[in-house]
Design an enzyme around this catalytic site. Structure first.
Site, PDB file in Angstrom:
ATOM      1  N   ASP A 180       0.857  -1.188   0.000  1.00  0.00           N
ATOM      2  CA  ASP A 180       0.000   0.000   0.000  1.00  0.00           C
ATOM      3  C   ASP A 180       0.896   1.242   0.000  1.00  0.00           C
ATOM      4  O   ASP A 180       1.851   1.329   0.777  1.00  0.00           O
ATOM      5  CB  ASP A 180      -0.867  -0.059   1.275  1.00  0.00           C
ATOM      6  CG  ASP A 180      -1.940   1.003   1.313  1.00  0.00           C
ATOM      7  OD1 ASP A 180      -2.409   1.434   0.246  1.00  0.00           O
ATOM      8  OD2 ASP A 180      -2.321   1.395   2.443  1.00  0.00           O
ATOM      9  N   ASN A 187     -10.269   0.443   0.615  1.00  0.00           N
ATOM     10  CA  ASN A 187      -9.184   0.326   1.604  1.00  0.00           C
ATOM     11  C   ASN A 187      -9.620   0.733   3.009  1.00  0.00           C
ATOM     12  O   ASN A 187     -10.167   1.829   3.197  1.00  0.00           O
ATOM     13  CB  ASN A 187      -8.031   1.271   1.226  1.00  0.00           C
ATOM     14  CG  ASN A 187      -7.206   0.769   0.065  1.00  0.00           C
ATOM     15  OD1 ASN A 187      -7.545  -0.218  -0.566  1.00  0.00           O
ATOM     16  ND2 ASN A 187      -6.117   1.462  -0.220  1.00  0.00           N
TER      17      ASN A 187
HETATM   18  P1  13P Z   1      -8.181   4.731   6.294  1.00  0.00           P
HETATM   19  O1  13P Z   1      -7.086   4.725   7.298  1.00  0.00           O
HETATM   20  O2  13P Z   1      -8.914   6.021   6.264  1.00  0.00           O
HETATM   21  O3  13P Z   1      -9.079   3.562   6.406  1.00  0.00           O
HETATM   22  O4  13P Z   1      -7.477   4.628   4.850  1.00  0.00           O
HETATM   23  C1  13P Z   1      -6.931   3.409   4.464  1.00  0.00           C
HETATM   24  C2  13P Z   1      -6.210   3.526   3.179  1.00  0.00           C
HETATM   25  O5  13P Z   1      -6.656   4.145   2.262  1.00  0.00           O
HETATM   26  C3  13P Z   1      -4.944   2.795   3.061  1.00  0.00           C
HETATM   27  O6  13P Z   1      -4.313   3.094   1.880  1.00  0.00           O
END
Ligand code: 13P
Length: 312
Positions: free
Chosen positions: A111, A258
């Site tokens: 990520d 996500n």
């Molecule tokens: P949040 O922490 O707002 O759930 O976002 C997660 C995200 O987009 C990880 O890339």
């Protein structure tokens, strides 16, 4: 200078790709699959695959157990700061061991990959999906970086997500401003064409971390992007976004959703509950088990919202 740098990146990628990656991406022997087919199926059938950020073994177990219980395909992901906490090889070993006992498809995704080098590190460790995030660069630089990562990863059949526009809030270790967060649809067309990426993270007003007020998500902008871009779209910063808005986003082209903050909050809530109820507890298994239970409950709930239950 730019050409020399690009040539060096390509050479590095070639050297990495030419190494034996063992059995890591062989479906069947190893349960990890790539995100490519999962996201295309989600796109075709109008649902989204939940992508959950994990930090430790208990969160890995919780996410996979939750997905298994509702028979959903699932993506586990780690950010660069998580990979400072522990090596990608450790997360790979943990996730692939947990996935081996599961009957559903499991993806391990990088990520917000912050550099070419980190993307290659995760690739080499066996990650089956890679994000490169050049959204803080100029459009030209973002295209160049995202294309270099896509070219390198595609050599090993690993799909790549990249970001155009901005997701604000606290993104991993960075605080991102929101002067102009929205992805421009025409820029998105050019970005996808020139980079060859497999999925696109869009800026439509969501932010990472805990929202101070009600998030102002621009579904109209999402529709405009969807009309001109063919690859699956990804929603970041979903913790705290109202369920109805998430549903609308999925109806309008979001195929990967996500969640990070929600899981951290759930885990910590569980641990805190045990520790504050019993000052004498000293066995990590006791409080981590409660954290795991809380994460599992939340992930099952989010999978239902994504519409991916029963799709595994
Ligand atoms: P949040 O922490 O707002 O759930 O976002 C997660 C995200 O987009 C990880 O890339």
């Amino acid at each position: 200078m730019l050409l020399v740098m690009l040539a060096c990146k390509r050479l590095y990628a070639y050297l990495l790709l030419s190494r034996d990656r063992g059995t890591v991406i062989q479906k069947g022997e190893n349960m990890l699959v790539t995100s490519k087919e999962l996201l295309l199926d989600a796109q075709k059938n109008g649902y989204a695959v939940g992508a959950f950020n994990v930090e430790n073994m208990e969160m890995v177990q919780a996410v996979i157990e939750a997905a298994e219980e509702v028979q959903a395909p699932v993506i586990l992901q780690t950010t660069p700061s998580t990979l400072k906490y522990a090596d990608p090889e450790l997360y790979f070993a943990n996730v692939s061991a947990a996935a081996r006992n599961a009957s559903i498809p499991v993806v391990l995704h990088l990520d917000h990959g912050s550099s070419f080098a980190l993307a290659m590190r995760a690739f080499r460790a066996g990650y089956t999906s890679i994000m490169i995030d050049g959204s803080k660069l100029s459009l030209e630089e973002n295209i160049e970086l995202s294309k270099a990562v896509a070219d390198a990863c595609h050599g090993g059949n690993i799909p790549v997500e990249a970001e155009l526009g901005k997701v604000g809030g606290k993104e991993d270790d960075l605080v991102v401003g929101l002067d102009n967060p929205y992805t421009d649809p025409q820029e998105a067309v050019r970005f996808v064409e020139e980079t060859g990426i497999d999925s696109l993270a869009v800026g439509i007003g969501t932010a990472h971390g805990i929202y101070k007020g009600e998030p102002n998500v621009n579904v109209e902008r999402l529709k405009e992007i969807r009309q001109v871009v063919s690859v699956p779209l990804v929603l970041h910063g979903t913790s705290g976004v109202p369920d109805q808005t998430v549903r609308e986003c999925i109806e309008n082209g979001i195929c990967k959703v996500n969640y990070a903050t929600d899981l951290r909050v759930a885990f910590t809530r569980g641990v805190r509950e045990v520790l504050s109820a019993d000052q004498d507890v000293f066995d990590p298994k006791k409080y981590n088990a409660k954290g795991r239970e809380e994460v599992k409950k939340h992930v099952m709930n989010r999978i239902q919202l994504c519409g991916s239950a029963g799709r595994g």
